[in-house]
Design a protein around this motif. Sequence first.
Motif, PDB file in Angstrom:
ATOM      1  N   ASP A   1       0.841  -1.202   0.000  1.00  0.00           N
ATOM      2  CA  ASP A   1       0.000   0.000   0.000  1.00  0.00           C
ATOM      3  C   ASP A   1       0.881   1.258   0.000  1.00  0.00           C
ATOM      4  OD1 ASP A   1       0.988  -0.418   2.580  1.00  0.00           O
ATOM      5  OD2 ASP A   1      -0.770   0.451   3.563  1.00  0.00           O
TER       6      ASP A   1
ATOM      7  N   ASP B   1       7.020   1.427   1.816  1.00  0.00           N
ATOM      8  CA  ASP B   1       6.669   0.370   0.847  1.00  0.00           C
ATOM      9  C   ASP B   1       7.491   0.539  -0.433  1.00  0.00           C
ATOM     10  OD1 ASP B   1       4.108   1.195   2.448  1.00  0.00           O
ATOM     11  OD2 ASP B   1       3.620  -0.817   1.713  1.00  0.00           O
TER      12      ASP B   1
ATOM     13  N   ASN C   1      -2.395   2.737   3.524  1.00  0.00           N
ATOM     14  CA  ASN C   1      -1.889   4.069   3.883  1.00  0.00           C
ATOM     15  C   ASN C   1      -2.707   5.177   3.230  1.00  0.00           C
ATOM     16  OD1 ASN C   1       0.332   3.297   5.503  1.00  0.00           O
ATOM     17  ND2 ASN C   1       1.541   2.832   3.692  1.00  0.00           N
TER      18      ASN C   1
ATOM     19  N   ILE D   1       3.221  -6.140   2.881  1.00  0.00           N
ATOM     20  CA  ILE D   1       3.644  -4.941   3.615  1.00  0.00           C
ATOM     21  C   ILE D   1       2.500  -3.918   3.716  1.00  0.00           C
ATOM     22  CG2 ILE D   1       6.102  -5.274   3.202  1.00  0.00           C
ATOM     23  CD1 ILE D   1       5.968  -3.378   0.850  1.00  0.00           C
ATOM     24  N   GLY D   2       1.290  -4.420   3.590  1.00  0.00           N
ATOM     25  CA  GLY D   2       0.096  -3.594   3.791  1.00  0.00           C
ATOM     26  C   GLY D   2      -0.948  -4.444   4.499  1.00  0.00           C
TER      27      GLY D   2
ATOM     28  N   ASN E   1      -1.153  -2.241   9.849  1.00  0.00           N
ATOM     29  CA  ASN E   1      -1.523  -3.197   8.790  1.00  0.00           C
ATOM     30  C   ASN E   1      -2.536  -4.227   9.284  1.00  0.00           C
ATOM     31  OD1 ASN E   1       0.148  -1.999   6.924  1.00  0.00           O
ATOM     32  ND2 ASN E   1       1.853  -3.417   7.267  1.00  0.00           N
TER      33      ASN E   1
ATOM     34  N   ASP F   1       8.576  -1.495   6.478  1.00  0.00           N
ATOM     35  CA  ASP F   1       8.391  -2.527   5.451  1.00  0.00           C
ATOM     36  C   ASP F   1       9.686  -3.114   4.867  1.00  0.00           C
ATOM     37  OD1 ASP F   1       5.696  -2.141   5.816  1.00  0.00           O
ATOM     38  OD2 ASP F   1       5.471  -0.790   4.103  1.00  0.00           O
TER      39      ASP F   1
HETATM   40 CA    CA Z   1       2.996  -0.512   4.096  1.00  0.00          CA
END
Ligand code: CA
Length: 309
Positions: free
Chosen positions: A8, A13, A37, A123-124, A166, A240
């Motif tokens: 995201d 990221d 985000n 990573i989201g 997250n 991330d």
């Molecule tokens: Ca992220």
Amino acid sequence: MKIIIDTDPGQDDALTILLALASPEIELLGVTTVAGNVPLAQTTENALKTLDLAGRPDIPVHAGADRPLLRPGVTATHVHGRTGFEGVDLPPPGRPATPGHAVDFIIRTVMDNPPGAITLCTIGPLTNIALALAREPRLRERIGRIVMMGCAFSEVGNITPAAEFNVYVDPHAAEMVFASGVPIVVFPLDVTHQLHTSAARLERIAAIPNRIGPVVAAWLRFEKRFEATKYGTDGGPLHDPNTVVWLLKPELYRGRQVNVQIETGSPLTMGMSVVDWWGVGTAPPNAVFMREVDVEGVYDLVVERLSRF
Ligand code: CA
Ligand code: BDR
């Protein structure tokens, strides 16, 4: 190793994507985007811009879920700015997103490769991953591992007192992922809050003599504006990129095999990651939960990889 990054973006990221692209050990098969985000249209645009910046418009970018499974969406513009990329103004992307939903891309890519071949780097919020697991249950045996930035244990939350962003955004998705049986490696706030983006470290990144270093430094400088003030540290956390750094140099981290479950019922502790660090529960381990990190080793690797562009 073959990876998909589900993301995201978000400044940190984008750095994660850049580190993967700079690393010959990693084959980035595609980027899938999720609302987090900032809203989905913006995270997708930011992923496309990141790949343009790296000179890699050949990598597919598939847009995914535009909201969590059950709960209303939550953004983190107070940290990342309105666009998610505040700190640097990048040109508009040179292409639209790749046709086809992120969930279909994840399923197809995992099923078309040998069992265990694909690493999902998440990573989201975990909405896309939960949807993919629900739609194609064979993914449970086929995904090699999930390397996740998410969760919190010792200092607990960064979006509520109890929860990490997250996981909080889509706790139901996170719980489905932790219950899936897929091997999971978690990089929680316990690790990311040790990696202060200090002035000296950002100067090292800014001084990298290519077009990428100064952009990354400006991004992290913006991100730290909110977080360094909040936490009273010299710099903000670095979240991330730990996922990709670990894929490259796992010896920089130490953790433990534990059981992790996610709170989805209580309004007070919604999205809390309940980590059985001391093994006092009966539920079996379902993740490696990292707690220790070689901070200078991580920054050395980040600088070394970004210097390759
Ligand atoms: Ca992220
Ligand atoms: C996570 O939330 C986002 O703001 C960051 O990109 C990271 O993925 C940290 O809680």
